[in-house]
Structure formats: structure tokens, C-alpha cells
Design a protein around this motif. Structure first.
Motif, PDB file in Angstrom:
ATOM      1  N   GLU A   7       0.816  -1.208   0.000  1.00 58.40           N
ATOM      2  CA  GLU A   7       0.000   0.000   0.000  1.00 58.40           C
ATOM      3  C   GLU A   7       0.853   1.262   0.000  1.00 58.40           C
ATOM      4  O   GLU A   7       0.593   2.205  -0.731  1.00 58.40           O
ATOM      5  N   GLY A   8       1.906   1.290   0.820  1.00 65.27           N
ATOM      6  CA  GLY A   8       2.729   2.492   0.875  1.00 65.27           C
ATOM      7  C   GLY A   8       3.417   2.797  -0.439  1.00 65.27           C
ATOM      8  O   GLY A   8       3.360   3.911  -0.947  1.00 65.27           O
ATOM      9  N   ALA A   9       4.064   1.793  -1.017  1.00 58.22           N
ATOM     10  CA  ALA A   9       4.833   2.020  -2.239  1.00 58.22           C
ATOM     11  C   ALA A   9       3.924   2.358  -3.408  1.00 58.22           C
ATOM     12  O   ALA A   9       4.196   3.283  -4.176  1.00 58.22           O
ATOM     13  N   PHE A  10       2.841   1.612  -3.590  1.00 57.35           N
ATOM     14  CA  PHE A  10       1.976   1.855  -4.739  1.00 57.35           C
ATOM     15  C   PHE A  10       1.202   3.151  -4.601  1.00 57.35           C
ATOM     16  O   PHE A  10       0.972   3.851  -5.593  1.00 57.35           O
ATOM     17  N   ALA A  11       0.792   3.475  -3.374  1.00 57.81           N
ATOM     18  CA  ALA A  11       0.063   4.727  -3.187  1.00 57.81           C
ATOM     19  C   ALA A  11       0.928   5.926  -3.518  1.00 57.81           C
ATOM     20  O   ALA A  11       0.449   6.929  -4.025  1.00 57.81           O
ATOM     21  N   SER A  12       2.217   5.842  -3.242  1.00 59.20           N
ATOM     22  CA  SER A  12       3.086   7.004  -3.385  1.00 59.20           C
ATOM     23  C   SER A  12       3.955   7.000  -4.629  1.00 59.20           C
ATOM     24  O   SER A  12       4.417   8.057  -5.055  1.00 59.20           O
ATOM     25  N   PHE A  42       3.487   4.354  -7.607  1.00 65.90           N
ATOM     26  CA  PHE A  42       2.799   3.865  -8.804  1.00 65.90           C
ATOM     27  C   PHE A  42       1.693   4.810  -9.266  1.00 65.90           C
ATOM     28  O   PHE A  42       1.575   5.109 -10.467  1.00 65.90           O
ATOM     29  N   VAL A  43       0.864   5.298  -8.336  1.00 62.43           N
ATOM     30  CA  VAL A  43      -0.288   6.121  -8.715  1.00 62.43           C
ATOM     31  C   VAL A  43       0.130   7.391  -9.466  1.00 62.43           C
ATOM     32  O   VAL A  43      -0.441   7.708 -10.514  1.00 62.43           O
ATOM     33  N   PRO A  44       1.135   8.177  -8.979  1.00 62.15           N
ATOM     34  CA  PRO A  44       1.532   9.358  -9.759  1.00 62.15           C
ATOM     35  C   PRO A  44       2.047   9.002 -11.152  1.00 62.15           C
ATOM     36  O   PRO A  44       1.734   9.701 -12.127  1.00 62.15           O
ATOM     37  N   LEU A  47      10.111   3.099 -11.575  1.00 56.22           N
ATOM     38  CA  LEU A  47       9.225   2.773 -10.462  1.00 56.22           C
ATOM     39  C   LEU A  47       9.980   2.051  -9.358  1.00 56.22           C
ATOM     40  O   LEU A  47       9.797   2.358  -8.167  1.00 56.22           O
ATOM     41  N   MET A  48      10.838   1.102  -9.724  1.00 54.60           N
ATOM     42  CA  MET A  48      11.593   0.360  -8.717  1.00 54.60           C
ATOM     43  C   MET A  48      12.493   1.296  -7.900  1.00 54.60           C
ATOM     44  O   MET A  48      12.654   1.134  -6.692  1.00 54.60           O
ATOM     45  N   LYS A  49      13.077   2.286  -8.592  1.00 53.70           N
ATOM     46  CA  LYS A  49      13.926   3.252  -7.890  1.00 53.70           C
ATOM     47  C   LYS A  49      13.117   4.108  -6.917  1.00 53.70           C
ATOM     48  O   LYS A  49      13.629   4.536  -5.876  1.00 53.70           O
ATOM     49  N   LEU A  50      11.846   4.355  -7.281  1.00 48.79           N
ATOM     50  CA  LEU A  50      10.996   5.174  -6.418  1.00 48.79           C
ATOM     51  C   LEU A  50      10.380   4.382  -5.276  1.00 48.79           C
ATOM     52  O   LEU A  50      10.092   4.928  -4.212  1.00 48.79           O
ATOM     53  N   ILE A  51      10.189   3.067  -5.496  1.00 53.22           N
ATOM     54  CA  ILE A  51       9.429   2.275  -4.538  1.00 53.22           C
ATOM     55  C   ILE A  51      10.132   2.155  -3.186  1.00 53.22           C
ATOM     56  O   ILE A  51       9.500   2.308  -2.139  1.00 53.22           O
ATOM     57  N   VAL A  52      11.430   1.896  -3.186  1.00 58.06           N
ATOM     58  CA  VAL A  52      12.104   1.636  -1.910  1.00 58.06           C
ATOM     59  C   VAL A  52      12.033   2.839  -0.978  1.00 58.06           C
ATOM     60  O   VAL A  52      11.575   2.718   0.167  1.00 58.06           O
ATOM     61  N   PRO A  53      12.459   4.048  -1.418  1.00 61.02           N
ATOM     62  CA  PRO A  53      12.316   5.181  -0.503  1.00 61.02           C
ATOM     63  C   PRO A  53      10.859   5.525  -0.217  1.00 61.02           C
ATOM     64  O   PRO A  53      10.529   5.919   0.909  1.00 61.02           O
ATOM     65  N   ALA A  54       9.989   5.378  -1.216  1.00 58.80           N
ATOM     66  CA  ALA A  54       8.573   5.662  -0.974  1.00 58.80           C
ATOM     67  C   ALA A  54       8.001   4.710   0.064  1.00 58.80           C
ATOM     68  O   ALA A  54       7.221   5.107   0.933  1.00 58.80           O
ATOM     69  N   ALA A  55       8.400   3.459  -0.004  1.00 58.24           N
ATOM     70  CA  ALA A  55       7.901   2.462   0.942  1.00 58.24           C
ATOM     71  C   ALA A  55       8.352   2.779   2.357  1.00 58.24           C
ATOM     72  O   ALA A  55       7.562   2.740   3.302  1.00 58.24           O
ATOM     73  N   LEU A  56       9.617   3.110   2.509  1.00 63.76           N
ATOM     74  CA  LEU A  56      10.129   3.419   3.845  1.00 63.76           C
ATOM     75  C   LEU A  56       9.487   4.680   4.397  1.00 63.76           C
ATOM     76  O   LEU A  56       9.158   4.770   5.580  1.00 63.76           O
TER      77      LEU A  56
END
Length: 522
Positions: A57-62, A64-66, A233-242
Motif C-alpha cells: 500500500e505504501g509504495a503503490f500509493a506514493s 505507482f499512482v503518480p 518505479l523500482m527506484k521510487l518504490i524503496v524510498p517511498a515504501a520506507l
């Protein structure tokens, strides 16, 4: 952007889910209590929930959606390119998550030991039980990650209700498990609960799959390819998730300390307190944040910076209007709330006292938890996921230091206080950075509202303090307690709304405008 109407849709369904969640917690308190089996189940459930908050939820909300919304905007509203992007993401995500889930199930024992220290004061039985429960709950991660991907697609086209309704199915599965299959003792019932977590994930997956099919968002399985967009997206997911999971990480740290250093039952007391504290966060913070992110992405993509600032100011005004009275009520009336909702069966008066003090401490940070959900989209809509994670790491360190400093003199209450303090550090830092970059300023309307919000809350607290002694007149039955609690909180809520109306924090015309279609920021 019709923020209030979108928030009401998400918040209304979240309210149904949270009510079902309270029914679940009441049944769990009755059948499982706050002992060894309860602690084992809650720790086992915390692990997949952590990864859900971090990577699903955290990674996709922040992240993937944009990206999905920008692709739709770049294609002039055509969904073809965006759907292909989603299919490429699914092709990479599915095997990675499947492998990760298998590895976590195999390695459950060392993971639980790292989190709990093997429960040094409880013996090997509690550790083995927690490992067993963890293996039953962890498939939920794979299922909820796929649910989050499909939910992100639906949120991007404005169909917020489907994803918001999905958690109801998890609660239905857990409630049904306890009512229909509770065992002869608390351990057997907790084992049923662990299995029902994964069953609930299956129900959520089927629900979202059906909704996407009806919305013509049918994703085909493709051979995994790391395209440029998927790589981004993968580059954005890790910091977005944390960044998105900072609160969950802090709660995991709190759970670990409670499991290692505090008496049996402390994990359960913190869990029940956090569940009540999370109600306004789910109804308000997540609802507003979910509705705000796609709108900010579109406004910034169209160069409408003034409209984006207006949207974020109104979002903050809305969440504070709803959250400050909730925080005040949960702090002042924590004891009657816990007594009325949970003190039945295996949940004793001592559990009520311990849980109430933790709830009061957690609630001091409630406005900060909600502000984090509203301020973070200001970064993610600009595809900046690095800054929130740096701030989140700083808040985690504050939480860790606070926990270590307060856990021995204050016990589990010190852990709750430290979590609240870390949330305020996180929210304050997000605001300061946005302001320094020129991306956000509190406008005159918001600044004028703050002291009036405080005064309206003071009126509500006065009503609570006057009415609380009378709640004991309602007797000890379940329905009588709930009726007394509803009257107490209802009267306080009415007092707050009347004070807010007298102070002109809202007008009927404002509400009609917010709920009408086609509203534009002024």
C-alpha cells in the motif's frame, strides 16, 4: 478537486471496516484475551502488515499512482499506455513477491527470533507458537500486494470505493472464524485467526479482480521485462515504501521492545490501544491522502501550482477539523472507551487500565500521524520519494532513542509516548522542507482556523469531563456500556460541532459546495 466528497466516500467505507474491526477486537478480547496466545498472534500478524504498509500500500500509493496518472495525462486520457505500464509492473512484481513470501515462510523462525529475542521470559512454547502463526499469516503479503496494485488502478480513475471496501472482507473473515470455529482454548482460537488472515486476503484479491474486470482494467500476464518505466518505479518504490511505512516501522520497534523487555500482555495492550488510535487515521488521514495524491499529480502536471497549494491547505484544514477532537476524546476518555468496548470475557480490568494509559499516550500523536498522510503527497506528486524517507529514518531514530529512554521508567506507556513524539518530528520536518522549497505555505484561512479549532476542542473536553462520571449509571451489560459510551461521545461531538459552527469554522454553504460536483479551487 472535490476533496470532501472523495474523503467521505473513502472514510465512510473505512468506517464500516473499522466498525467490523472493533467487533473483531471485541471478540478477540473475549475469546483470546491479552495473554500468550494473543501476543503470539499479534506479532505474527504484525509482520505481513509491516511489509504491506512498506511495499504494497505504501509504495503503490506514493510511487505507482503518480506515474500511472502522468502516463494517462501524457496520452490525452487514453488508458492504453498506462495499462501496458501496469502490466509490465505486474509481470515483475508477481514473481518477486512470490519468491519473497516463500523465503519469509521458510525463514519464519529466525525472523521471529530477531524481533522478539525468543521471548526470553516466556519459554520456548510462545516462540514456537509465534513461528507457527507467522507461517499461516504470511501468504497475506502476496495477496494484499496484488490487491494494492489493482486498487491503485481503480483509485487513479476515481473509483475509490472499491479499494476502500476491501479491508471489510478481511474483518469479515476474522469475525467468521472466531464466531464459527473458535476453539476450546485461546491458543486454538488464535490459530484459527492466523489462518483466517490469509483467507481474508484471498477474498480481497477476488473482490479487486472482479472490480477491475468490470472497469475494463484487465491486466494480462506478460513475461517479466525491466523496462525504463518499471526501472524508474523500482527506484521510487524503496524510498517511498520506507517513507510511507515510518509509523508501521515505529510500531514494529515498539512491539519488539515490548516482547523482549516487558511483562506478558504488553504487546496486546499496545495493540488494542493502537487499534483505537488508528481509527481516525484510517477514516481521515488515509482517506484524505488517497484522494489528494491523484489530484495533486494532475494539478502539478498541468502547471497549476497555485491550485495544488490550495488543495493541500484545504486538506490540512479538513484533517485538523476532524482529527483534533478525536485526539482530545481518545486522550481524555480513554478509560471509559476501553471499558465499554473491550472489558469482557478474558479481557480483565487490569487490561483495561493498561490499555487506556497506552491509548492516551498514542493519541497525543494522532494529529501528527494524519498530517504525515497529507503532507507526504506534496513530495510524491513531484516524484520526490527520497526526502520523505530521509525524514522517516530520522523519526525512526527519535522513536528508538525515546523507546530506550522511556521503556524502563514508564513501561509500555513510554513506548506509546515515544511513538507519538516521533510522529510529531516526522510531520514537522515534512512541513518545514515543503515550506523552504516554496512548495507549500499555510494560507491565511488555515492560520485563522487553528486557534478556533483549539477553542472548539476545549469546549468538547469540558463536556467530556462533566459527563464522564455519569457513564457508570448505565450498568455493566454489553449493550448498556455501549449505549453509555455512545451517549458520552455523541454529546461531546455535538458540543464540538456547535462550538465550531458558532466560531464559523464551517458553514452549511461550505458543505454544500464541497459535496457538489465540479468544484474548483478558488
Amino acid at each position: 478537486m472535490n476533496l470532501l466528497r472523495a474523503t467521505a466516500t473513502i472514510g465512510g467505507l473505512t468506517l464500516i471496516s473499522r466498525i467490523a474491526g472493533f467487533v473483531r477486537d471485541m471478540l478477540q478480547a473475549r475469546y483470546v484475551g491479552a495473554g500468550m496466545a494473543a501476543d503470539a498472534f499479534l506479532i505474527a500478524f504484525r509482520l505481513p502488515n509491516l511489509f504491506r504498509a512498506l511495499f504494497a500500500e505504501g509504495a503503490f500509493a506514493s510511487a505507482f499512482v503518480p506515474m500511472f496518472n502522468r502516463q494517462v495525462g501524457a496520452d490525452g486520457g487514453d488508458m492504453t499506455g498506462a495499462k501496458r505500464f501496469a502490466e509490465d509492473v505486474l509481470a515483475v512484481l508477481l514473481p518477486v513477491l512470490a519468491l519473497f513470501t516463500v523465503l519469509m515462510i521458510i525463514g519464519a523462525a529466525p525472523i521471529v527470533w530477531a524481533l522478539t529475542g525468543g521471548f526470553p521470559d516466556a519459554g520456548a512454547g510462545k516462540f514456537a507458537l509465534t513461528v507457527d502463526f507467522t507461517r499461516l499469516t504470511f501468504p497475506y503479503l502476496l495477496l494484499i500486494s496484488l490487491v494494492s496494485l489493482m486498487g491503485g488502478l481503480l483509485n487513479s480513475i476515481g473509483r475509490f470505493s472499491v479499494n476502500a471496501a476491501a479491508p471489510i472482507l478481511l474483518n469479515v473473515a476474522l469475525i467468521a472464524g472466531m464466531l464459527l470455529f473458535h476453539g476450546p482454548d485461546d491458543t486454538a482460537t488464535a490459530r484459527v485467526q492466523a489462518l483466517c488472515v490469509t483467507i481474508g486476503g484471498i477474498l480481497q484479491f477476488i473482490w479487486l479482480l472482479w472490480a477491475c474486470w468490470r472497469a475494463d482494467l484487465r491486466l494480462r500476464l506478460r513475461w517479466p521485462r525491466l523496462t525504463d518505466k518499471v526501472g524508474t518505479l523500482m527506484k521510487l518504490i524503496v524510498p517511498a515504501a520506507l517513507g510511507a511505512g515510518a509509523v508501521q516501522v515505529n510500531l514494529l520497534i515498539s512491539t519488539a521492545l515490548a516482547a523482549r523487555f516487558l511483562p506478558e500482555g504488553a504487546v496486546s495492550h499496545l495493540y488494542y490501544a493502537d487499534r483505537l488510535n488508528q481509527l481516525p487515521l484510517g477514516l481521515i488521514g488515509i482517506g484524505v491522502g488517497t484522494a489528494l495524491l491523484p489530484a495533486l499529480s494532475r494539478q502539478l502536471g498541468a502547471g497549476q501550482d497555485v491550485a495544488a497549494r490550495h488543495s493541500q491547505n484545504r486538506a490540512i484544514e479538513l484533517v485538523l477539523f476532524l482529527t483534533l477532537p478525536a485526539a482530545a476524546a481518545l486522550t481524555v476518555a480513554a478509560a471509559p472507551i476501553i471499558h465499554g468496548l473491550l472489558e469482557y470475557g478474558a479481557f480483565r480490568a487490569a487490561d483495561t487500565s493498561a490499555t487506556a494509559t497506552a491509548l492516551a499516550a498514542f493519541s497525543l500523536g494522532l494529529p501528527a500521524y494524519v498530517l504525515i498522510k497529507v503532507l507526504t503527497p506534496g513530495f510524491h506528486a513531484r516524484q520526490d520519494t527520497q526526502t520523505p524517507v530521509r525524514i522517516a529514518v530520522g523519526s525512526m531514530l527519535v522513536n528508538l532513542v525515546g523507546n530506550l529512554a522511556l521503556v524502563w521508567p514508564l513501561g509500555h506507556v513510554g513506548i506509546a509516548l515515544s511513538t507519538a513524539l516521533a510522529a510529531w518530528v516526522n510531520a514537522g520536518a515534512l512541513y518545514v522542507v515543503l515550506r523552504r522549497r516554496g512548495h507549500f505555505d499555510a494560507d491565511t484561512r488555515l492560520l485563522r482556523a487553528l486557534p478556533r479549532l483549539g477553542l472548539a476542542c476545549a469546549v468538547m473536553v469540558g463536556v467530556l469531563l462533566l459527563a464522564m462520571p455519569a457513564i457508570g449509571l448505565f450498568g455493566g451489560s454489553v449493550m448498556a456500556r455501549i449505549a453509555g459510551l455512545a451517549l458520552l461521545l455523541g454529546s461531546a461531538g455535538i458540543a464540538y460541532l456547535l462550538a465550531a459552527r458558532a466560531l464559523r469554522l464551517f458553514t452549511i454553504a461550505d458543505l454544500k459546495t464541497q459535496f457538489s460536483r465540479g468544484t474548483k479551487p478558488s
